[in-house]
Design a protein around this motif. Sequence first.
Motif, PDB file in Angstrom:
ATOM      1  N   LEU A 114      39.908  35.774  47.024  1.00 34.69           N
ATOM      2  CA  LEU A 114      40.980  36.428  46.282  1.00 34.69           C
ATOM      3  C   LEU A 114      41.312  35.688  44.990  1.00 34.69           C
ATOM      4  O   LEU A 114      41.714  36.290  43.998  1.00 34.69           O
ATOM      5  N   ARG A 115      41.149  34.381  44.995  1.00 33.84           N
ATOM      6  CA  ARG A 115      41.492  33.590  43.805  1.00 33.84           C
ATOM      7  C   ARG A 115      40.567  33.902  42.635  1.00 33.84           C
ATOM      8  O   ARG A 115      40.919  33.686  41.475  1.00 33.84           O
ATOM      9  N   SER A 116      39.365  34.409  42.920  1.00 27.13           N
ATOM     10  CA  SER A 116      38.410  34.672  41.836  1.00 27.13           C
ATOM     11  C   SER A 116      38.860  35.801  40.934  1.00 27.13           C
ATOM     12  O   SER A 116      38.418  35.909  39.789  1.00 27.13           O
ATOM     13  N   ARG A 117      39.753  36.659  41.427  1.00 27.13           N
ATOM     14  CA  ARG A 117      40.215  37.790  40.617  1.00 27.13           C
ATOM     15  C   ARG A 117      41.675  37.660  40.192  1.00 27.13           C
ATOM     16  O   ARG A 117      42.162  38.443  39.388  1.00 27.13           O
ATOM     17  N   GLY A 118      42.349  36.667  40.734  1.00 28.88           N
ATOM     18  CA  GLY A 118      43.732  36.438  40.311  1.00 28.88           C
ATOM     19  C   GLY A 118      44.600  37.650  40.556  1.00 28.88           C
ATOM     20  O   GLY A 118      44.509  38.298  41.593  1.00 28.88           O
ATOM     21  N   ASP A 119      45.428  37.994  39.552  1.00 31.54           N
ATOM     22  CA  ASP A 119      46.348  39.120  39.728  1.00 31.54           C
ATOM     23  C   ASP A 119      45.659  40.466  39.595  1.00 31.54           C
ATOM     24  O   ASP A 119      46.282  41.518  39.748  1.00 31.54           O
ATOM     25  N   ARG A 120      44.350  40.435  39.301  1.00 26.57           N
ATOM     26  CA  ARG A 120      43.621  41.698  39.197  1.00 26.57           C
ATOM     27  C   ARG A 120      43.171  42.213  40.548  1.00 26.57           C
ATOM     28  O   ARG A 120      42.732  43.345  40.672  1.00 26.57           O
ATOM     29  N   TYR A 121      43.238  41.404  41.596  1.00 28.61           N
ATOM     30  CA  TYR A 121      42.771  41.837  42.909  1.00 28.61           C
ATOM     31  C   TYR A 121      43.591  43.021  43.402  1.00 28.61           C
ATOM     32  O   TYR A 121      44.813  43.014  43.364  1.00 28.61           O
ATOM     33  N   GLY A 122      42.907  44.033  43.861  1.00 25.62           N
ATOM     34  CA  GLY A 122      43.567  45.208  44.415  1.00 25.62           C
ATOM     35  C   GLY A 122      43.835  46.305  43.418  1.00 25.62           C
ATOM     36  O   GLY A 122      44.130  47.434  43.795  1.00 25.62           O
ATOM     37  N   LYS A 123      43.722  46.019  42.102  1.00 25.13           N
ATOM     38  CA  LYS A 123      44.037  47.030  41.103  1.00 25.13           C
ATOM     39  C   LYS A 123      42.993  48.139  41.075  1.00 25.13           C
ATOM     40  O   LYS A 123      43.319  49.304  40.880  1.00 25.13           O
ATOM     41  N   LEU A 124      41.733  47.772  41.259  1.00 26.01           N
ATOM     42  CA  LEU A 124      40.698  48.787  41.272  1.00 26.01           C
ATOM     43  C   LEU A 124      40.903  49.728  42.442  1.00 26.01           C
ATOM     44  O   LEU A 124      40.842  50.943  42.327  1.00 26.01           O
TER      45      LEU A 124
ATOM     46  N   PHE B 130      24.618  44.308  48.071  1.00 25.28           N
ATOM     47  CA  PHE B 130      25.929  44.375  47.446  1.00 25.28           C
ATOM     48  C   PHE B 130      26.750  43.118  47.758  1.00 25.28           C
ATOM     49  O   PHE B 130      27.380  42.525  46.884  1.00 25.28           O
ATOM     50  N   ILE B 131      26.730  42.688  49.031  1.00 27.35           N
ATOM     51  CA  ILE B 131      27.490  41.505  49.431  1.00 27.35           C
ATOM     52  C   ILE B 131      26.911  40.253  48.771  1.00 27.35           C
ATOM     53  O   ILE B 131      27.655  39.369  48.307  1.00 27.35           O
ATOM     54  N   GLU B 132      25.592  40.177  48.695  1.00 29.74           N
ATOM     55  CA  GLU B 132      24.956  39.027  48.038  1.00 29.74           C
ATOM     56  C   GLU B 132      25.358  38.957  46.569  1.00 29.74           C
ATOM     57  O   GLU B 132      25.546  37.857  46.025  1.00 29.74           O
ATOM     58  N   ARG B 133      25.492  40.083  45.940  1.00 28.73           N
ATOM     59  CA  ARG B 133      25.908  40.104  44.532  1.00 28.73           C
ATOM     60  C   ARG B 133      27.337  39.590  44.386  1.00 28.73           C
ATOM     61  O   ARG B 133      27.650  38.844  43.449  1.00 28.73           O
ATOM     62  N   LEU B 134      28.224  39.977  45.319  1.00 34.65           N
ATOM     63  CA  LEU B 134      29.598  39.484  45.285  1.00 34.65           C
ATOM     64  C   LEU B 134      29.643  37.957  45.434  1.00 34.65           C
ATOM     65  O   LEU B 134      30.381  37.270  44.723  1.00 34.65           O
ATOM     66  N   ILE B 135      28.810  37.417  46.350  1.00 32.53           N
ATOM     67  CA  ILE B 135      28.767  35.965  46.554  1.00 32.53           C
ATOM     68  C   ILE B 135      28.244  35.273  45.301  1.00 32.53           C
ATOM     69  O   ILE B 135      28.798  34.264  44.844  1.00 32.53           O
ATOM     70  N   ALA B 136      27.168  35.833  44.720  1.00 38.12           N
ATOM     71  CA  ALA B 136      26.559  35.236  43.516  1.00 38.12           C
ATOM     72  C   ALA B 136      27.536  35.230  42.349  1.00 38.12           C
ATOM     73  O   ALA B 136      27.529  34.310  41.520  1.00 38.12           O
ATOM     74  N   ASN B 137      28.410  36.238  42.279  1.00 31.76           N
ATOM     75  CA  ASN B 137      29.372  36.328  41.173  1.00 31.76           C
ATOM     76  C   ASN B 137      30.670  35.572  41.460  1.00 31.76           C
ATOM     77  O   ASN B 137      31.598  35.613  40.659  1.00 31.76           O
ATOM     78  N   GLY B 138      30.714  34.892  42.603  1.00 33.82           N
ATOM     79  CA  GLY B 138      31.886  34.080  42.925  1.00 33.82           C
ATOM     80  C   GLY B 138      33.064  34.857  43.447  1.00 33.82           C
ATOM     81  O   GLY B 138      34.185  34.334  43.485  1.00 33.82           O
ATOM     82  N   HIS B 139      32.851  36.110  43.871  1.00 31.53           N
ATOM     83  CA  HIS B 139      33.952  36.930  44.372  1.00 31.53           C
ATOM     84  C   HIS B 139      34.022  36.943  45.901  1.00 31.53           C
ATOM     85  O   HIS B 139      34.892  37.606  46.475  1.00 31.53           O
TER      86      HIS B 139
END
Length: 482
Positions: free
Chosen positions: A189-199, A167-176
């Motif tokens: 945090l910059r990879s999601r912009g203002d969407r971070y935390g909404k989920l 799961f963590i490797e997938r986050l790194i691969a996707n730039g998150h």
Amino acid sequence: MLGTRRVCAAAWLLRAALGPEPGRSASGARGQGWLQPAGYDTGVKVYNSLTRRKDPLIVSRADAASWYSCGPTVYDHAHLGHACSYVRFDIIRRILTRVFGCNVVMVMGITDVDDKIIRRANEMSVSPASLARLYEEDFKQDMAALKVLPPTAYLRVTEHVPQIITFIERLIANGHAYCTAKGNVYFDLRSRGDRYGKLAGVAPGPAGEPGHLHVKGGGEKMSKSLKNYITIKDFLRSASPDVFRLFCLRSSYRSAIDYSEGALLEARRLLRATAAFVEDARAYVRGQLAGGPVQEDVLWERLGRTKAAVQAALADDFDTVRAVDAVMDLVHHGNRQLKAAAEEPRGARSPAVLGAIVASVEQFFETVGISLAERQCVPGAGSPAALHSLVEELVRFRLKVRQFALASGEAPGEARQQRLLERQPLLEACDTLRRDLAVHGISIKERLVHVGAAGSEDRRPQTQELRTATVLRPLSHSKAFM
């Protein structure tokens, strides 16, 4: 740091096992406001921290509503702050199941590998695995003592390390996420912009400060780091889990709770008052408590209104405060009617409406995990049922002695007075026993009722008969009856 973010990993495991929750990813991906998902509408509106309003609680299906609960990091005993959180979650789970018909599939994550666990294990010269198992079992025992229903399944971190790494490797691969020189992984945090935390903001479960217990007066949060906590085991040595549940019910699940002896004593008082009313109403229904008719139409109307108020409160973001207030108001009016009936013991009785009120009150408290009839016995004292029977026999014996002492027969006035004077020590002994039993939470209520010559109730008083009702009321956790 992702290496210790058990919530993220465990939530992913739950989604993998039960499938995604419809509508959640769409609202986050588009950066828009919350979109109501398709699925089963539970009939409950809950506070949505994204929209800052109460929105319908939609689950994928009623017969398998998934719930992930973040469990403990098992390196020490659980305290009342933890108890508050898990009891509140348990109350909501019970309401969803028993009031709104949802079959909850709950998965709880257990963090059994952690820096704190390793440090504590080193201090105790044991392996981290054995320490974690010890305190995991300790936690489960505490939850059982608090009447918290066990989850459908537990997920231990040590048993899912490969999935977490993937799961963590997938986050790194996707730039998150990104990896530091020391090997730690952090969210980007910059990879999601203002969407971070909404989920996370729309994830099931309380918003704000769920389960936090604040020490009243000091404003401090109860925690191990502040060394101001009370372990669950220590608390339950002097208080019952039912009292603690009522204490939790009297505040919103989304708010912190101010812990104080006064608030706890008030919860205990309310619980005793409710149990006392139930016992008195039952005695009235059985004919063991003297009393005439009650205002049936008033009580039937109030019972219907209370049921509707409780249902509406629970559907409004699980508002247990309003629900408890409605039930206690019903108890108050039922008590008033019983008192009025006792003052006018003649006429037809009204057992049906009081029986219905007792059933409704008990059903509400059973729904939230509180038993009004439960009695706990002291160690070695035998079963609660045996103790209850023993007390009833003692009360019956006392009644016979008292009736004998009061009986004057057909003797003339002067002889009757002399006989009563001779038997006065028996009456005093009966009164002493009554006072002694009251110290242990056993209340004996006695009233003289008029009966006809044939033994049936009659408007013309011909003879008097002494009737008793025994009410067992707890005075402390250490007494024989609760």
